[in-house]
Design a protein around this motif. Structure first.
Motif, short mmCIF file in Angstrom:
data_model
loop_
_atom_site.label_atom_id
_atom_site.label_comp_id
_atom_site.label_asym_id
_atom_site.label_seq_id
_atom_site.Cartn_x
_atom_site.Cartn_y
_atom_site.Cartn_z
N ASP A 346 38.10 -6.60 -3.55
CA ASP A 346 37.33 -5.70 -4.26
C ASP A 346 35.78 -5.72 -4.01
N ALA A 347 35.32 -6.98 -3.83
CA ALA A 347 33.77 -6.92 -3.73
C ALA A 347 33.60 -6.47 -2.41
N MET A 348 34.43 -7.15 -1.41
CA MET A 348 34.19 -6.76 0.20
C MET A 348 34.37 -5.18 0.43
N LEU A 349 35.21 -4.70 -0.33
CA LEU A 349 35.35 -3.03 -0.11
C LEU A 349 34.33 -2.54 -0.64
N LYS A 350 33.70 -2.85 -1.90
CA LYS A 350 32.43 -2.13 -2.55
C LYS A 350 31.07 -2.40 -1.60
N GLU A 351 31.11 -3.72 -0.99
CA GLU A 351 30.22 -3.90 -0.02
C GLU A 351 30.33 -2.97 1.21
N LEU A 352 31.47 -2.94 1.94
CA LEU A 352 31.55 -2.12 2.92
C LEU A 352 31.45 -0.49 2.90
N ALA A 353 31.77 -0.01 1.64
CA ALA A 353 31.96 1.39 1.36
C ALA A 353 30.44 2.16 1.84
N PRO A 354 29.54 1.94 1.49
CA PRO A 354 28.26 2.40 1.90
C PRO A 354 28.10 2.34 3.11
N ILE A 355 28.31 1.03 3.60
CA ILE A 355 28.08 0.79 5.13
C ILE A 355 29.00 1.88 6.09
N GLN A 356 29.93 1.90 5.66
CA GLN A 356 31.04 2.74 6.39
C GLN A 356 30.94 4.32 6.53
N GLU A 357 30.38 4.52 5.25
CA GLU A 357 30.03 6.05 5.14
C GLU A 357 28.90 6.09 6.12
N ARG A 358 27.59 5.27 6.04
CA ARG A 358 26.92 5.71 6.91
C ARG A 358 27.04 5.76 8.27
N ALA A 359 27.98 4.73 8.71
CA ALA A 359 28.47 4.68 10.12
C ALA A 359 29.22 5.76 10.47
N ARG A 360 29.98 6.30 9.50
CA ARG A 360 30.74 7.61 10.10
C ARG A 360 29.76 8.86 10.37
N ALA A 361 28.65 8.98 9.32
CA ALA A 361 27.64 9.95 9.51
C ALA A 361 27.06 9.99 10.91
N TYR A 362 26.47 8.65 11.40
CA TYR A 362 25.85 8.40 12.73
C TYR A 362 27.03 8.67 13.67
N MET A 363 28.06 8.07 13.63
CA MET A 363 29.13 8.42 14.94
C MET A 363 29.35 10.00 14.98
N GLU A 364 29.33 10.64 13.81
CA GLU A 364 29.38 12.30 13.99
C GLU A 364 28.16 12.70 14.63
N GLU A 365 27.15 12.01 14.49
CA GLU A 365 25.55 12.69 15.22
C GLU A 365 25.18 11.53 16.12
N PRO A 366 25.92 11.59 17.21
CA PRO A 366 25.23 10.62 18.23
C PRO A 366 23.95 10.90 18.59
N ASP A 367 23.38 12.26 18.51
CA ASP A 367 22.23 12.61 18.76
C ASP A 367 21.07 11.72 18.23
N VAL A 368 21.41 11.64 16.81
CA VAL A 368 20.63 11.33 15.85
C VAL A 368 20.17 9.72 16.14
N VAL A 369 21.19 9.11 16.68
CA VAL A 369 21.02 7.71 17.06
C VAL A 369 20.27 7.54 18.25
N LYS A 370 20.67 8.44 19.28
CA LYS A 370 19.81 8.50 20.53
C LYS A 370 18.25 8.65 20.33
N ASN A 371 17.90 9.64 19.22
CA ASN A 371 16.59 9.98 19.09
C ASN A 371 15.77 8.80 18.38
N ILE A 372 16.72 8.03 17.35
CA ILE A 372 16.05 7.18 16.90
C ILE A 372 15.61 6.05 17.85
N ILE A 373 16.41 5.89 18.80
CA ILE A 373 16.46 4.83 19.90
C ILE A 373 15.02 5.30 20.91
#
Ligand code: TRP
Ligand code: SF4
Length: 400
Positions: A346-373
């Motif tokens: 339970d604790a691990m899933l709770k820790e991972l949930a927001p991380i995974q949500e953000r990872a999904r968002a960045y994966m869908e917008e590779p240009d955002v990541v490229k611009n940050i870099i």
């Protein structure tokens, strides 16, 4: 002396796991609120051991950056960039290589250790021997004074200090140095100049470290000096020349207590990891099939948490109440192992949930990541160029 600037790098290993999160990223995320921070992907360092197969490095870089961002490294607070995109690192590495004694490199403990550990690879290369020097260039080019690293990297930071010292010693004494330093002392103004001279004498004649500290503090607060004069006065305090490169310090990261699924340190090479992007049902499955204290063959056999890797996870994820429940329930066979594992899942899933949500968002917008870099590379380049101007000037390579 200067304001603290933190720099750290990570070799591109692709997507990251909970060991990276607890061992490194949480620390970075904390530091970004407290200091000016630069974090970069050491892709050239990956080449030192992967020159025969460089194709995967770029993809591994993007995946790793996504995980940095997903974990909470914040591009509005820290500068994120890729080593090979700031080619000034290569120029500094080359110039430093001219004055680096071979013996210094051969004596860095990681050199022989890694060669032995990766014995299936031919690491008797120029690039691999120069690994710590490239790392020195990474650090010195930003005049970073704090470098968060694990224990294994401390010799490399030590090495960087020695390189900075040697460089300053060789090239820090510009022509007419004494006169320029004396003129800079005068610019401090009567009272401060007198204090500076006094503190300098106390340090140089009696080795009084407190005097050195006070003098540095005074220079730090002084507003009316040019950067060049300030550097001259910092160097003059210690009897050396102008301080062109700053000696960095290791900011030791406490060893991560994050155990893997088998109780050993979590690491890809042990095949015991939970990835930051692990599917939730996969997380449950991995924990539920983890080994436990072998004494608990049957549900009714009591066990000892000290002999169980699940207990180590409770130490990362559970509070006092759950831990007491585990201790009591395990030793009395009052709880079963699956029951015991559930709070960890339970604790691990709770820790991972927001991380995974953000990872999904960045994966869908590779240009955002490229611009940050791209932004981060730009900022890093500006800083690197500033240092390189001073480096070239001090070596007489300005051709101006
Ligand atoms: N050698 C470091 C590692 O393997 C990565 C690295 C490269 C680094 N350059 C650096 C770390 C500069 C700190 C500062 O982990
Ligand atoms: Fe390990 Fe918990 Fe089972 Fe005890 S009850 S052996 S601590 S999993």
């Amino acid at each position: 002396m200067y304001a603290d600037r933190v720099l750290s790098g990570m070799r591109p290993t692709g997507s990251l796991h909970l060991g990276h999160y607890h061992g490194v990223l949480k620390n970075w995320i904390q530091l970004q609120h407290e200091y000016e921070c630069l974090f970069f992907v050491a892709d050239w360092h990956a080449l030192t051991t992967q020159y025969d197969n460089p194709r995967g490095i770029e993809e591994a870089t993007w995946q790793m950056v996504i995980d940095w961002l997903a974990a909470g490294v914040d591009p509005s607070k820290a500068t994120l960039f890729i080593q090979s995109q700031v080619i000034e690192h290569a120029e500094l590495h080359l110039l430093l290589s001219m004055m680096t004694p071979l013996g210094w490199l051969e004596r860095v403990p990681t050199y022989k250790d890694q060669q032995e550990k990766l014995s299936e690879k031919d690491l008797s290369t120029y690039g691999f021997l120069g690994y710590p020097l490239l790392q020195s260039a990474d650090i010195l080019i930003y005049r970073a004074n704090q470098v968060p690293v694990g224990e294994d990297q401390v010799p490399h930071i030590e090495f960087s200090r020695e390189i900075a010292r040697r460089f300053n010693h060789l090239y820090g004494k510009e022509p007419g140095y004494e006169e320029k330093a004396e003129a800079a002392v005068k610019k401090l103004g009567g009272k401060k100049a007198k204090l500076y001279e006094e503190l300098r004498t106390r340090y140089q004649q009696a080795g009084d470290d407190a005097a050195l500290d006070s003098a540095r503090a005074m220079l730090g607060e002084t507003q009316n000096l040019s950067l060049g004069d300030k550097e001259r006065l910092y160097g003059y305090l210690e009897g050396g020349g102008k301080m062109i490169l700053t000696e960095p310090e290791a900011l030791l990261t406490v060893a991560s207590k994050m155990p893997g699924l088998d109780g050993q340190k979590m690491s890809k090479s042990y095949n015991n990891t939970i990835s930051l992007r692990e599917e939730p049902d996969q997380v449950g499955k991995k924990i539920r099939t983890m080994p436990t204290d072998p004494a608990r063959g049957r549900r009714t056999d009591p066990g000892d948490p000290e002999k169980c890797p699940v207990w180590q996870l409770h130490q990362v994820y559970s509070g006092d109440d759950v831990r007491a429940w585990v201790q009591q329930g395990c030793r009395s066979a009052g709880i079963g192992c699956l029951e015991c594992k559930q709070p960890v899942i339970d604790a691990m899933l709770k820790e991972l949930a927001p991380i995974q949500e953000r990872a999904r968002a960045y994966m869908e917008e590779p240009d955002v990541v490229k611009n940050i870099i791209a932004d981060g590379c730009e900022k890093a380049r500006d800083l690197a160029r500033e240092t390189m101007r001073d480096v070239r000037e001090s070596m007489g390579l300005n051709y101006g």
